[in-house]
Enzyme design. Structure first.
Site, mmCIF file in Angstrom:
data_model
loop_
_atom_site.group_PDB
_atom_site.id
_atom_site.type_symbol
_atom_site.label_atom_id
_atom_site.label_comp_id
_atom_site.label_asym_id
_atom_site.label_seq_id
_atom_site.Cartn_x
_atom_site.Cartn_y
_atom_site.Cartn_z
ATOM 1 N N LYS A 13 0.833 -1.215 0.000
ATOM 2 C CA LYS A 13 0.000 0.000 0.000
ATOM 3 C C LYS A 13 0.865 1.261 0.000
ATOM 4 O O LYS A 13 0.613 2.197 -0.749
ATOM 5 C CB LYS A 13 -0.917 0.037 1.252
ATOM 6 N N ARG A 88 -8.989 1.010 9.411
ATOM 7 C CA ARG A 88 -8.584 -0.385 9.596
ATOM 8 C C ARG A 88 -9.618 -1.181 10.374
ATOM 9 O O ARG A 88 -9.402 -2.367 10.617
ATOM 10 C CB ARG A 88 -7.273 -0.420 10.379
ATOM 11 N N ARG A 127 12.220 -5.666 4.620
ATOM 12 C CA ARG A 127 11.979 -4.211 4.588
ATOM 13 C C ARG A 127 12.988 -3.477 5.474
ATOM 14 O O ARG A 127 13.308 -3.916 6.572
ATOM 15 C CB ARG A 127 10.562 -3.912 5.077
ATOM 16 N N ARG A 160 12.061 -2.429 10.914
ATOM 17 C CA ARG A 160 11.048 -1.959 11.871
ATOM 18 C C ARG A 160 10.866 -3.005 12.957
ATOM 19 O O ARG A 160 10.793 -4.195 12.651
ATOM 20 C CB ARG A 160 9.708 -1.747 11.136
ATOM 21 N N ARG A 171 0.149 -8.993 13.699
ATOM 22 C CA ARG A 171 -0.422 -8.004 12.781
ATOM 23 C C ARG A 171 -1.354 -8.671 11.763
ATOM 24 O O ARG A 171 -2.396 -8.123 11.416
ATOM 25 C CB ARG A 171 0.707 -7.256 12.062
HETATM 26 P P1 AMP Z 1 1.588 0.496 9.377
HETATM 27 O O1 AMP Z 1 2.778 1.396 9.221
HETATM 28 O O2 AMP Z 1 0.426 0.894 8.542
HETATM 29 O O3 AMP Z 1 1.958 -0.961 9.210
HETATM 30 O O4 AMP Z 1 1.093 0.666 10.890
HETATM 31 C C1 AMP Z 1 1.938 0.374 11.963
HETATM 32 C C2 AMP Z 1 1.141 0.270 13.235
HETATM 33 O O5 AMP Z 1 0.494 1.515 13.520
HETATM 34 C C3 AMP Z 1 0.002 -0.743 13.236
HETATM 35 O O6 AMP Z 1 0.436 -2.074 13.489
HETATM 36 C C4 AMP Z 1 -0.871 -0.195 14.369
HETATM 37 O O7 AMP Z 1 -0.320 -0.467 15.637
HETATM 38 C C5 AMP Z 1 -0.768 1.302 14.137
HETATM 39 N N1 AMP Z 1 -1.810 1.769 13.205
HETATM 40 C C6 AMP Z 1 -1.636 2.301 11.974
HETATM 41 N N2 AMP Z 1 -2.821 2.620 11.420
HETATM 42 C C7 AMP Z 1 -3.755 2.272 12.310
HETATM 43 C C8 AMP Z 1 -5.177 2.320 12.309
HETATM 44 N N3 AMP Z 1 -5.877 2.796 11.263
HETATM 45 N N4 AMP Z 1 -5.831 1.861 13.403
HETATM 46 C C9 AMP Z 1 -5.171 1.403 14.476
HETATM 47 N N5 AMP Z 1 -3.835 1.299 14.534
HETATM 48 C C10 AMP Z 1 -3.121 1.739 13.458
#
Ligand code: AMP
Length: 222
Positions: A13, A88, A127, A160, A171
């Site tokens: 994404k 989400r 990554r 990360r 996740r």
């Molecule tokens: P990402 O970088 O999109 O993989 O997000 C990393 C982490 O941020 C996720 O595993 C969640 O802990 C938090 N996070 C990001 N977006 C959301 C969301 N829309 N709702 C809840 N937690 C989020």
């Protein structure tokens, strides 16, 4: 153009949003990047956010909704935005919908990037990210020009913490439990496209261009 990118972690994404933001001239809003920036800037909520993120759990809906609604109502989003990682959960999608209905600026399209578990795991394991500017790389498929250094600012790249194998598992569980129901929510609302996120970025970008052009006629910027 108000666009939502849906899909599991590692589906691509962020990479696709990075390409689309250039050609559509609307900002790329990554909820993960926005939360990580809050942690880095030492906000009051930083330690709590970091705990959720490092364990692979979603942060509470009320919190992320507040952060993201305030972001999409900034002046730079007047002509649209690309949402990556938000919404989400169903309550998040409903809160976004309520807000956009109120300002009569509905979502134009939802693109779902689908990818298999093996592809996801190998993408996340390889990554590397820049802790300063959030640029993403992959050690094999998208390496930086100088090994281990960010192309933009030369900062040392890192894996990360939430890309560790046991956190990836959490996740993916969170994704199927809380995010997958959004496929039905948006899938029945029209202007929904599924792309094959197992392919490389050039092919996925090509699929996205095709879908957007077909849906919106001639999209000049594409
Ligand atoms: P990402 O970088 O999109 O993989 O997000 C990393 C982490 O941020 C996720 O595993 C969640 O802990 C938090 N996070 C990001 N977006 C959301 C969301 N829309 N709702 C809840 N937690 C989020």
């Amino acid at each position: 153009m108000r666009l939502i990118l849906l899909g599991p972690p590692g589906a691509g994404k962020g990479t696709l949003a990075g390409r689309l933001t250039d050609c559509l001239s609307v900002p790329h809003l990554s909820s993960g990047d926005i939360l990580r920036a809050q942690v880095r800037q030492g906000s009051d909520l930083g330690p709590a956010l970091q705990k959720y993120m490092e364990s692979g759990q979603l942060v509470p809906d009320d919190l992320i909704v507040k952060v993201m609604i305030s972001r999409v109502t900034q002046p730079d989003c007047a002509a649209g935005f690309i949402l990556d990682g938000f919404p989400r959960t169903l309550p998040q999608a409903q809160a976004l919908n309520d807000q956009l209905t109120e300002v009569q600026a509905p979502i134009d399209m939802v693109i779902y990037l689908d990818a298999g578990e093996q592809v996801i795991i190998s993408r996340l394991a390889g990554r590397r990210v820049c802790p300063l500017c959030d640029a993403n790389y992959h050690i094999e498929t998208m390496p930086p020009a100088t090994s281990g250094k960010c192309d933009r600012d030369g900062t040392d790249l890192q894996a990360r913490p939430d890309d560790a194998p046991q956190v990836i598992r959490t996740r993916l569980q969170e994704y199927s439990r809380l995010t997958e129901p959004l496929l039905e929510y948006y899938g029945t609302a029209g202007r929904f496209a599924r792309l094959d996120g197992n392919k490389d970025i050039e092919e996925v970008f090509g699929q996205a261009q095709e879908v957007l052009t077909k849906t919106f006629g001639c999209v000049d910027e594409l």
